[in-house]
Write a protein that holds these residues in place. Structure first.
Motif, PDB file in Angstrom:
ATOM      1  N   ASN A  67      11.922 -24.859 -39.408  1.00 54.44           N
ATOM      2  CA  ASN A  67      11.892 -24.269 -38.068  1.00 54.44           C
ATOM      3  C   ASN A  67      10.476 -23.965 -37.598  1.00 54.44           C
ATOM      4  O   ASN A  67      10.276 -23.080 -36.765  1.00 54.44           O
ATOM      5  N   ALA A 131      -1.817 -22.233 -31.667  1.00 57.72           N
ATOM      6  CA  ALA A 131      -1.722 -20.793 -31.397  1.00 57.72           C
ATOM      7  C   ALA A 131      -1.398 -20.046 -32.675  1.00 57.72           C
ATOM      8  O   ALA A 131      -0.742 -20.580 -33.570  1.00 57.72           O
ATOM      9  N   GLY A 132      -1.835 -18.845 -32.750  1.00 56.44           N
ATOM     10  CA  GLY A 132      -1.515 -18.003 -33.909  1.00 56.44           C
ATOM     11  C   GLY A 132      -1.423 -16.568 -33.471  1.00 56.44           C
ATOM     12  O   GLY A 132      -2.074 -16.154 -32.520  1.00 56.44           O
ATOM     13  N   ALA A 133      -0.582 -15.829 -34.134  1.00 53.76           N
ATOM     14  CA  ALA A 133      -0.459 -14.408 -33.833  1.00 53.76           C
ATOM     15  C   ALA A 133       0.110 -13.723 -35.052  1.00 53.76           C
ATOM     16  O   ALA A 133       0.915 -14.311 -35.772  1.00 53.76           O
ATOM     17  N   GLU A 136       0.146 -15.676 -38.291  1.00 57.04           N
ATOM     18  CA  GLU A 136       0.787 -16.977 -38.401  1.00 57.04           C
ATOM     19  C   GLU A 136       0.500 -17.802 -37.158  1.00 57.04           C
ATOM     20  O   GLU A 136       0.296 -17.230 -36.091  1.00 57.04           O
TER      21      GLU A 136
ATOM     22  N   GLU B  51      -0.104 -24.083 -25.890  1.00 61.94           N
ATOM     23  CA  GLU B  51      -0.291 -23.111 -26.971  1.00 61.94           C
ATOM     24  C   GLU B  51      -0.335 -21.679 -26.445  1.00 61.94           C
ATOM     25  O   GLU B  51      -0.069 -20.740 -27.182  1.00 61.94           O
ATOM     26  N   MET B  54       3.088 -20.853 -26.707  1.00 60.99           N
ATOM     27  CA  MET B  54       3.412 -20.607 -28.115  1.00 60.99           C
ATOM     28  C   MET B  54       2.961 -19.209 -28.543  1.00 60.99           C
ATOM     29  O   MET B  54       3.642 -18.534 -29.323  1.00 60.99           O
ATOM     30  N   THR B  55       1.842 -18.764 -28.020  1.00 61.58           N
ATOM     31  CA  THR B  55       1.356 -17.417 -28.347  1.00 61.58           C
ATOM     32  C   THR B  55       2.363 -16.371 -27.861  1.00 61.58           C
ATOM     33  O   THR B  55       2.691 -15.425 -28.585  1.00 61.58           O
ATOM     34  N   LEU B  58       5.304 -16.361 -30.156  1.00 61.54           N
ATOM     35  CA  LEU B  58       5.039 -15.676 -31.427  1.00 61.54           C
ATOM     36  C   LEU B  58       5.066 -14.159 -31.246  1.00 61.54           C
ATOM     37  O   LEU B  58       5.513 -13.415 -32.129  1.00 61.54           O
ATOM     38  N   VAL B  59       4.619 -13.692 -30.084  1.00 60.87           N
ATOM     39  CA  VAL B  59       4.676 -12.251 -29.804  1.00 60.87           C
ATOM     40  C   VAL B  59       6.133 -11.819 -29.695  1.00 60.87           C
ATOM     41  O   VAL B  59       6.522 -10.770 -30.225  1.00 60.87           O
ATOM     42  N   GLU B  61       8.632 -13.227 -31.123  1.00 60.96           N
ATOM     43  CA  GLU B  61       9.191 -13.258 -32.483  1.00 60.96           C
ATOM     44  C   GLU B  61       8.937 -11.925 -33.174  1.00 60.96           C
ATOM     45  O   GLU B  61       9.823 -11.354 -33.799  1.00 60.96           O
ATOM     46  N   LEU B  77       0.622  -5.626 -27.558  1.00 58.82           N
ATOM     47  CA  LEU B  77       0.533  -6.745 -28.500  1.00 58.82           C
ATOM     48  C   LEU B  77       0.308  -8.057 -27.743  1.00 58.82           C
ATOM     49  O   LEU B  77      -0.526  -8.881 -28.142  1.00 58.82           O
ATOM     50  N   GLU B  81      -2.891 -10.443 -28.248  1.00 59.80           N
ATOM     51  CA  GLU B  81      -2.764 -11.807 -28.785  1.00 59.80           C
ATOM     52  C   GLU B  81      -3.244 -12.857 -27.782  1.00 59.80           C
ATOM     53  O   GLU B  81      -3.902 -13.828 -28.161  1.00 59.80           O
ATOM     54  N   TYR B 172      22.753 -18.341 -38.944  1.00 58.99           N
ATOM     55  CA  TYR B 172      21.872 -17.248 -38.518  1.00 58.99           C
ATOM     56  C   TYR B 172      22.599 -16.218 -37.655  1.00 58.99           C
ATOM     57  O   TYR B 172      21.986 -15.397 -37.014  1.00 58.99           O
ATOM     58  N   PHE B 214      15.927 -20.654 -34.243  1.00 55.74           N
ATOM     59  CA  PHE B 214      14.995 -21.476 -35.032  1.00 55.74           C
ATOM     60  C   PHE B 214      13.534 -21.101 -34.819  1.00 55.74           C
ATOM     61  O   PHE B 214      12.674 -21.449 -35.613  1.00 55.74           O
TER      62      PHE B 214
END
Lengths: 154, 222
Positions: A67, A131-133, A136, B51, B54-55, B58-59, B61, B77, B81, B172, B214
């Motif tokens: 994933n 990207a990372g945060a 990760e 991206e 994507m950032t 991720l936040v 998440e 946050l 980020e 899940y 996912f």
């Protein structure tokens, strides 16, 4: 006198015809040689391949299904698993060598996959930001990038 | 008459010399090379925009898996980020001879949805590219109908930010009945979403669905 005039005209016409013929033959030859030269697109083709490879690796998750994109996994795992190298190799033609580098948050480079850079060949590099945060997926608390260096081996 | 003939030949020579000069002038100009058609900027511009999304993801998440985070925490946050990300992207662009200007602002935040407005301006040798967009990351879970309360049987759907259905999530999904007890359910994917077949009773007319998708984003719906 009359005969001489006739000869001069004949010579003039012949000369003019030869000039025109030679001129067009020259132009045609120049054009043909221009088109028959091998295209100088190698660097651009390599760069496009590199960019496509990186983007494809970031979109797929079948080499290491978890994933998370395979490119991110390459970064996290440092290119140690063979699936990472195989994934890059598989998306490139056989006559192309590669080296994958990670650029950390401070743009410091570290090679994570592929072979050593060639000594006497032109190389092309493609870059991709990831990207990372929260630590990760770049194994640092922030984004990172990868650089894929490609070259023709034959 | 001789002079006329000479004039004709000289004229022809001059005419062809002129045409040849034009030909050589045109052919001396560099042909259009593929590298000049492929702009580094286009690729980088798209990469930076994707991206950025994507950032935000991720936040979300992080925020969705830490329900103790309130709106202020999530906003802080997100700002942190995105600021880190764009600082990196600006430096990356600068290293490649381009200038990237960025601006962002959170539009709405919660533990299941984040929207941020992003403005990007990338200046390259070939021109300036600009875009302004809202990037959304979200998980939506909804119960679409209880067929039976005992045994508890119902259908539900899990969707991403633009209503894209999320598939293959059965492993899940956790289901809690209305009295707060976890239920043992078999979840099967259907053409319209999922169908839960549970051993116990729903305990009422609603159930709580606990899903991690996912992307690692956790959502709760009923």
């Amino acid at each position: 006198m009359r005969n001489r005039k006739g000869w001069v005209r004949l010579i003039e016409i012949l000369l003019a015809a030869v000039l025109v013929f030679v001129f067009f033959a020259f132009i045609q030859n120049a054009q043909l040689s221009q088109y028959s030269e091998p295209p100088k697109w190698d660097a651009a083709t390599l760069k496009t391949m590199g960019e496509d490879t990186l983007r494809t690796m970031d979109l797929r998750d079948d080499l290491n299904p978890n994933n998370q994109s395979d490119l991110r996994d390459c970064i996290v795992f440092g290119g140690v698993p063979s699936w990472c190298s195989n994934g890059i190799k598989g998306s490139l033609p056989n006559n192309i060598g590669y080296a994958l580098f990670q650029l950390d948050t401070f743009f410091a480079e570290a090679q994570i996959a592929g072979s050593g850079l060639p000594q006497a060949r032109e190389t092309v590099s493609a870059h991709y930001i990831i990207a990372g945060a929260q630590g990760e997926p770049c194994a640092t608390d922030g984004p990172c990038a990868v650089k894929l260096v490609l070259w023709y081996t034959s | 008459m001789n002079r006329k003939g000479q004039f004709f030949i000289i004229s022809a020579v001059f005419m062809m010399a002129a045409i040849a000069a034009v030909f050589f002038y045109l052919s001396a100009r560099p042909p259009i090379q593929t590298p000049s058609l492929i702009s580094d900027g286009d690729y980088l511009f798209r990469n930076i925009g994707e991206e950025a999304h994507m950032t935000v993801e991720l936040v979300l998440e992080t925020a969705s898996n830490n329900l103790s985070m309130d709106q202020g925490d999530i906003t802080n946050l997100l700002n942190s980020e995105l600021n880190t990300y764009f600082t990196f992207a600006e430096g990356f662009a600068a290293q490649r001879g381009m200038s990237l200007d960025t601006a962002f602002s959170p539009v709405s935040v919660s533990n299941q949805s984040i929207t941020a407005q992003i403005n990007l301006t990338l200046s390259t040798q070939k021109g300036v590219m600009e875009t302004s967009f809202n990037t959304i990351s979200e998980i939506n879970i909804s119960n679409t109908g209880i067929d039976s309360t005992s045994p508890c049987q119902f259908s539900f759907i899990v969707e991403k930010e633009y209503g894209e259905p999320e598939r293959g999530l059965s492993a899940y999904v956790g289901i809690i009945n209305s009295t707060g007890h976890s239920m043992g359910c078999t979840v099967n994917e259907t053409t319209s979403g999922y169908y839960a077949n549970c051993t116990g009773s729903c305990g009422g007319s609603s159930v709580i669905l606990d899903v991690t998708d996912f992307r690692g984003i956790h959502g709760i719906g009923n």
